[in-house]
Design a protein around this motif. Sequence first.
Motif, PDB file in Angstrom:
ATOM      1  N   TYR A 139       7.000  28.176 -38.024  1.00 20.15           N
ATOM      2  CA  TYR A 139       6.717  29.455 -37.443  1.00 20.15           C
ATOM      3  C   TYR A 139       7.331  30.535 -38.334  1.00 20.15           C
ATOM      4  N   ALA A 140       6.836  31.208 -39.047  1.00 20.17           N
ATOM      5  CA  ALA A 140       7.122  32.702 -40.224  1.00 20.17           C
ATOM      6  C   ALA A 140       7.569  33.288 -39.626  1.00 20.17           C
ATOM      7  N   LEU A 141       8.739  34.023 -39.558  1.00 19.69           N
ATOM      8  CA  LEU A 141       9.550  35.260 -38.517  1.00 19.69           C
ATOM      9  C   LEU A 141       9.202  36.763 -39.689  1.00 19.69           C
ATOM     10  N   PRO A 142       8.860  37.548 -39.879  1.00 23.13           N
ATOM     11  CA  PRO A 142       8.794  39.240 -40.998  1.00 23.13           C
ATOM     12  C   PRO A 142       9.950  39.752 -40.006  1.00 23.13           C
ATOM     13  N   ILE A 143      10.840  39.537 -41.427  1.00 21.38           N
ATOM     14  CA  ILE A 143      12.197  40.613 -41.347  1.00 21.38           C
ATOM     15  C   ILE A 143      11.854  41.828 -41.877  1.00 21.38           C
ATOM     16  N   LYS A 144      11.305  42.729 -40.439  1.00 21.48           N
ATOM     17  CA  LYS A 144      11.385  44.148 -41.343  1.00 21.48           C
ATOM     18  C   LYS A 144      12.497  45.323 -42.140  1.00 21.48           C
ATOM     19  N   LYS A 145      12.063  45.488 -42.283  1.00 21.70           N
ATOM     20  CA  LYS A 145      12.832  46.510 -43.732  1.00 21.70           C
ATOM     21  C   LYS A 145      14.126  47.480 -43.970  1.00 21.70           C
ATOM     22  N   ASP A 146      13.741  47.422 -41.683  1.00 21.12           N
ATOM     23  CA  ASP A 146      15.225  47.682 -41.186  1.00 21.12           C
ATOM     24  C   ASP A 146      16.055  47.270 -40.476  1.00 21.12           C
ATOM     25  N   VAL A 147      15.301  45.898 -40.481  1.00 22.36           N
ATOM     26  CA  VAL A 147      16.760  44.893 -39.835  1.00 22.36           C
ATOM     27  C   VAL A 147      17.651  44.701 -41.327  1.00 22.36           C
ATOM     28  N   ARG A 148      16.943  44.082 -42.321  1.00 18.05           N
ATOM     29  CA  ARG A 148      17.625  43.917 -43.559  1.00 18.05           C
ATOM     30  C   ARG A 148      18.784  45.153 -44.251  1.00 18.05           C
TER      31      ARG A 148
ATOM     32  N   PHE B 203      10.451  37.351 -44.688  1.00 21.63           N
ATOM     33  CA  PHE B 203      10.305  36.057 -43.331  1.00 21.63           C
ATOM     34  C   PHE B 203      11.130  35.203 -44.071  1.00 21.63           C
ATOM     35  N   VAL B 204      11.507  34.992 -42.796  1.00 21.26           N
ATOM     36  CA  VAL B 204      12.323  33.232 -42.347  1.00 21.26           C
ATOM     37  C   VAL B 204      11.742  32.431 -41.794  1.00 21.26           C
ATOM     38  N   THR B 205      11.952  31.507 -42.637  1.00 20.17           N
ATOM     39  CA  THR B 205      10.659  30.216 -41.193  1.00 20.17           C
ATOM     40  C   THR B 205      11.285  29.367 -40.171  1.00 20.17           C
ATOM     41  N   ALA B 206      10.799  29.257 -39.033  1.00 21.09           N
ATOM     42  CA  ALA B 206      12.181  28.004 -38.347  1.00 21.09           C
ATOM     43  C   ALA B 206      11.935  26.745 -38.192  1.00 21.09           C
ATOM     44  N   PRO B 207      13.018  25.921 -38.278  1.00 16.17           N
ATOM     45  CA  PRO B 207      12.505  25.133 -39.221  1.00 16.17           C
ATOM     46  C   PRO B 207      11.735  23.925 -37.531  1.00 16.17           C
ATOM     47  N   PRO B 208      11.307  22.490 -38.577  1.00 18.40           N
ATOM     48  CA  PRO B 208      10.311  21.991 -37.428  1.00 18.40           C
ATOM     49  C   PRO B 208      10.650  21.780 -36.239  1.00 18.40           C
ATOM     50  N   GLU B 209      11.913  21.265 -36.025  1.00 16.91           N
ATOM     51  CA  GLU B 209      12.208  21.207 -34.706  1.00 16.91           C
ATOM     52  C   GLU B 209      11.888  22.543 -34.313  1.00 16.91           C
ATOM     53  N   VAL B 210      12.329  23.384 -34.238  1.00 18.00           N
ATOM     54  CA  VAL B 210      12.277  25.065 -33.377  1.00 18.00           C
ATOM     55  C   VAL B 210      10.948  25.057 -33.315  1.00 18.00           C
ATOM     56  N   THR B 211       9.726  24.696 -34.637  1.00 22.29           N
ATOM     57  CA  THR B 211       8.214  25.365 -34.288  1.00 22.29           C
ATOM     58  C   THR B 211       8.264  24.589 -33.469  1.00 22.29           C
ATOM     59  N   GLU B 212       8.027  22.852 -33.831  1.00 24.31           N
ATOM     60  CA  GLU B 212       7.783  22.246 -31.988  1.00 24.31           C
ATOM     61  C   GLU B 212       7.956  22.611 -30.872  1.00 24.31           C
ATOM     62  N   GLU B 213       8.853  23.047 -30.365  1.00 21.29           N
ATOM     63  CA  GLU B 213       9.333  23.320 -29.267  1.00 21.29           C
ATOM     64  C   GLU B 213       8.968  24.415 -29.195  1.00 21.29           C
ATOM     65  N   ILE B 214       8.687  25.593 -29.484  1.00 24.85           N
ATOM     66  CA  ILE B 214       7.805  26.781 -29.868  1.00 24.85           C
ATOM     67  C   ILE B 214       6.812  26.804 -29.515  1.00 24.85           C
ATOM     68  N   ARG B 215       5.983  25.456 -30.002  1.00 23.19           N
ATOM     69  CA  ARG B 215       4.557  24.956 -29.993  1.00 23.19           C
ATOM     70  C   ARG B 215       4.194  24.552 -27.987  1.00 23.19           C
ATOM     71  N   GLU B 216       5.294  23.837 -28.042  1.00 22.41           N
ATOM     72  CA  GLU B 216       4.914  23.238 -26.791  1.00 22.41           C
ATOM     73  C   GLU B 216       5.442  23.742 -25.133  1.00 22.41           C
TER      74      GLU B 216
ATOM     75  N   GLY C 269      22.235  39.101 -36.421  1.00 21.53           N
ATOM     76  CA  GLY C 269      23.486  40.217 -36.222  1.00 21.53           C
ATOM     77  C   GLY C 269      23.323  40.517 -35.111  1.00 21.53           C
ATOM     78  N   THR C 270      23.416  42.465 -34.876  1.00 21.11           N
ATOM     79  CA  THR C 270      23.191  42.599 -33.896  1.00 21.11           C
ATOM     80  C   THR C 270      22.732  43.596 -33.946  1.00 21.11           C
ATOM     81  N   THR C 271      21.013  43.764 -34.341  1.00 23.45           N
ATOM     82  CA  THR C 271      19.824  44.179 -34.521  1.00 23.45           C
ATOM     83  C   THR C 271      18.684  42.604 -34.083  1.00 23.45           C
ATOM     84  N   THR C 272      18.207  43.921 -32.973  1.00 22.25           N
ATOM     85  CA  THR C 272      16.994  43.579 -31.922  1.00 22.25           C
ATOM     86  C   THR C 272      16.200  43.522 -32.288  1.00 22.25           C
ATOM     87  N   TRP C 273      15.094  43.231 -32.406  1.00 20.06           N
ATOM     88  CA  TRP C 273      13.663  43.795 -32.201  1.00 20.06           C
ATOM     89  C   TRP C 273      12.653  43.119 -31.566  1.00 20.06           C
ATOM     90  N   ARG C 274      11.005  43.351 -31.142  1.00 16.93           N
ATOM     91  CA  ARG C 274      10.218  42.288 -31.091  1.00 16.93           C
ATOM     92  C   ARG C 274       9.001  42.609 -31.839  1.00 16.93           C
TER      93      ARG C 274
END
Length: 98
Positions: A71-80, A22-35, A56-61
């Motif tokens: 907020y924690a974002l899972p990073i798929k093995k394929d993306v890594r 995973f990566v974790t969104a910083p507090p200000e991004v987390t708050e903006e997502i909540r709002e 980078g050039t990889t986009t996924w849903r």
Amino acid sequence: MDTWEFEAELWPWKDETDARIFVTAPPEVTEEIREATIATGPPRGFGSVRVEARIGTTTWRTSVFPGQEGYALPIKKDVRRREALAVGDLARVALTLL
């Protein structure tokens, strides 16, 4: 459409080295997502929020999940693999609400 960009370090879930990363969104991004999601009604299972992610050039849903640090974002093995990322690396992440 709400989009946020940030840099974050890849970390493993429960010291697993390759399974769930995973990566974790910083507090200000987390708050903006909540709002931004208040108007959309109750969150999905586990408080998750649907997003489109880009590194980078990889986009996924996927979904981001609330945690103590943000907020924690899972990073798929394929993306890594595509972006040559490993635990401890910094990644430039873009999140867009769906």
